[in-house]
Design a protein around this motif. Structure first.
Motif, PDB file in Angstrom:
ATOM      1  N   PRO A   1       0.786  -1.234   0.091  1.00 44.85           N
ATOM      2  CA  PRO A   1       0.012   0.070  -0.052  1.00 44.85           C
ATOM      3  C   PRO A   1       0.737   1.304  -0.103  1.00 44.85           C
ATOM      4  O   PRO A   1       1.638   1.533   0.640  1.00 44.85           O
ATOM      5  N   LEU A   2       0.523   2.146  -0.815  1.00 43.88           N
ATOM      6  CA  LEU A   2       1.322   3.504  -0.994  1.00 43.88           C
ATOM      7  C   LEU A   2       0.720   4.484   0.237  1.00 43.88           C
ATOM      8  O   LEU A   2      -0.857   4.322   0.367  1.00 43.88           O
ATOM      9  N   LYS A   3       1.535   5.394   0.758  1.00 45.38           N
ATOM     10  CA  LYS A   3       1.070   6.499   1.507  1.00 45.38           C
ATOM     11  C   LYS A   3       0.432   7.281   0.572  1.00 45.38           C
ATOM     12  O   LYS A   3       0.476   7.523  -0.809  1.00 45.38           O
ATOM     13  N   PRO A   4      -0.856   8.185   1.098  1.00 34.40           N
ATOM     14  CA  PRO A   4      -1.733   8.949   0.478  1.00 34.40           C
ATOM     15  C   PRO A   4      -0.542  10.091  -0.241  1.00 34.40           C
ATOM     16  O   PRO A   4       0.101  10.603   0.321  1.00 34.40           O
ATOM     17  N   GLY A   5      -1.007  10.111  -1.737  1.00 36.66           N
ATOM     18  CA  GLY A   5      -0.347  11.214  -2.521  1.00 36.66           C
ATOM     19  C   GLY A   5       1.346  11.081  -2.755  1.00 36.66           C
ATOM     20  O   GLY A   5       1.906  11.973  -3.185  1.00 36.66           O
ATOM     21  N   LYS A   6       1.536   9.621  -2.642  1.00 34.29           N
ATOM     22  CA  LYS A   6       3.058   9.260  -2.782  1.00 34.29           C
ATOM     23  C   LYS A   6       3.326   8.564  -4.303  1.00 34.29           C
ATOM     24  O   LYS A   6       4.385   8.144  -4.615  1.00 34.29           O
ATOM     25  N   LEU A   7       2.387   8.801  -5.028  1.00 35.16           N
ATOM     26  CA  LEU A   7       2.659   8.011  -6.544  1.00 35.16           C
ATOM     27  C   LEU A   7       3.598   8.780  -7.197  1.00 35.16           C
ATOM     28  O   LEU A   7       4.603   7.931  -7.582  1.00 35.16           O
ATOM     29  N   ALA A   8       3.703  10.113  -7.298  1.00 37.94           N
ATOM     30  CA  ALA A   8       4.659  10.991  -8.057  1.00 37.94           C
ATOM     31  C   ALA A   8       5.937  10.365  -7.478  1.00 37.94           C
ATOM     32  O   ALA A   8       7.025  10.385  -8.319  1.00 37.94           O
ATOM     33  N   ASP A   9       6.124  10.595  -6.144  1.00 36.52           N
ATOM     34  CA  ASP A   9       7.374  10.266  -5.567  1.00 36.52           C
ATOM     35  C   ASP A   9       7.901   8.606  -5.927  1.00 36.52           C
ATOM     36  O   ASP A   9       9.070   8.516  -5.810  1.00 36.52           O
ATOM     37  N   TYR A  10       7.013   7.925  -5.718  1.00 40.44           N
ATOM     38  CA  TYR A  10       7.273   6.474  -6.010  1.00 40.44           C
ATOM     39  C   TYR A  10       7.730   6.289  -7.457  1.00 40.44           C
ATOM     40  O   TYR A  10       8.623   5.545  -7.752  1.00 40.44           O
ATOM     41  N   LYS A  11       7.196   7.221  -8.309  1.00 34.42           N
ATOM     42  CA  LYS A  11       7.677   6.926  -9.842  1.00 34.42           C
ATOM     43  C   LYS A  11       8.993   7.607  -9.888  1.00 34.42           C
ATOM     44  O   LYS A  11       9.980   7.056 -10.745  1.00 34.42           O
ATOM     45  N   ALA A  12       9.191   8.445  -9.267  1.00 32.53           N
ATOM     46  CA  ALA A  12      10.649   9.081  -9.347  1.00 32.53           C
ATOM     47  C   ALA A  12      11.596   8.305  -8.657  1.00 32.53           C
ATOM     48  O   ALA A  12      12.775   8.130  -9.106  1.00 32.53           O
ATOM     49  N   PHE A  13      11.230   7.586  -7.440  1.00 34.24           N
ATOM     50  CA  PHE A  13      12.103   6.484  -6.829  1.00 34.24           C
ATOM     51  C   PHE A  13      12.451   5.364  -8.081  1.00 34.24           C
ATOM     52  O   PHE A  13      13.502   4.962  -8.210  1.00 34.24           O
ATOM     53  N   MET A  14      11.449   4.856  -8.856  1.00 37.41           N
ATOM     54  CA  MET A  14      11.646   4.048  -9.806  1.00 37.41           C
ATOM     55  C   MET A  14      12.558   4.273 -11.066  1.00 37.41           C
ATOM     56  O   MET A  14      13.423   3.723 -11.297  1.00 37.41           O
TER      57      MET A  14
END
Length: 110
Positions: free
Chosen positions: A9-22
């Motif tokens: 589960p992602l923390k709310p609002g973290k999708l953009a940060d996750y994509k940057a991590f990837m």
């Protein structure tokens, strides 16, 4: 070759940060990421995003070299610098604590 799948589960609002991590893995940290995969016997890394109602998830699937599954199980105890950075990033993005390897309950083939 066996597979392992993690649903995180992602923390709310973290999708953009996750994509940057990837993006780090195909960019500046590519060599380090390949080293991590190699050290743990992982041949592939496939990452998917899925949203259910208001909950966002990242699904990660790895193909693991035969006989190397135990290496991955010990990942959380690693003190390798890249592994420590990786774990810190995951902790900032995900809303859970690592609970170990998922348990396979069906492996059906035709």
């Amino acid at each position: 070759m066996s597979s392992v799948v993690f649903v995180n589960p992602l923390k709310p609002g973290k999708l953009a940060d996750y994509k940057a991590f990837m993006a780090e893995f195909t960019g500046p940290r590519r060599t380090e990421y390949i080293d991590l995969l190699t050290r743990y016997g992982l041949k592939t890394a496939k990452v998917y995003y899925h949203k259910i109602a208001d909950h966002e998830f990242v699904i990660v699937r790895h193909e693991v070299e035969p006989g190397k599954e135990a290496l991955l199980a010990g990942w959380m105890d690693s003190t390798h610098p890249f592994d420590l950075w990786f774990k810190t990033q995951l902790a900032s993005l995900h809303d859970f604590e690592y609970a170990g390897m998922p348990e396979a309950i069906l492996d059906f083939k035709v």
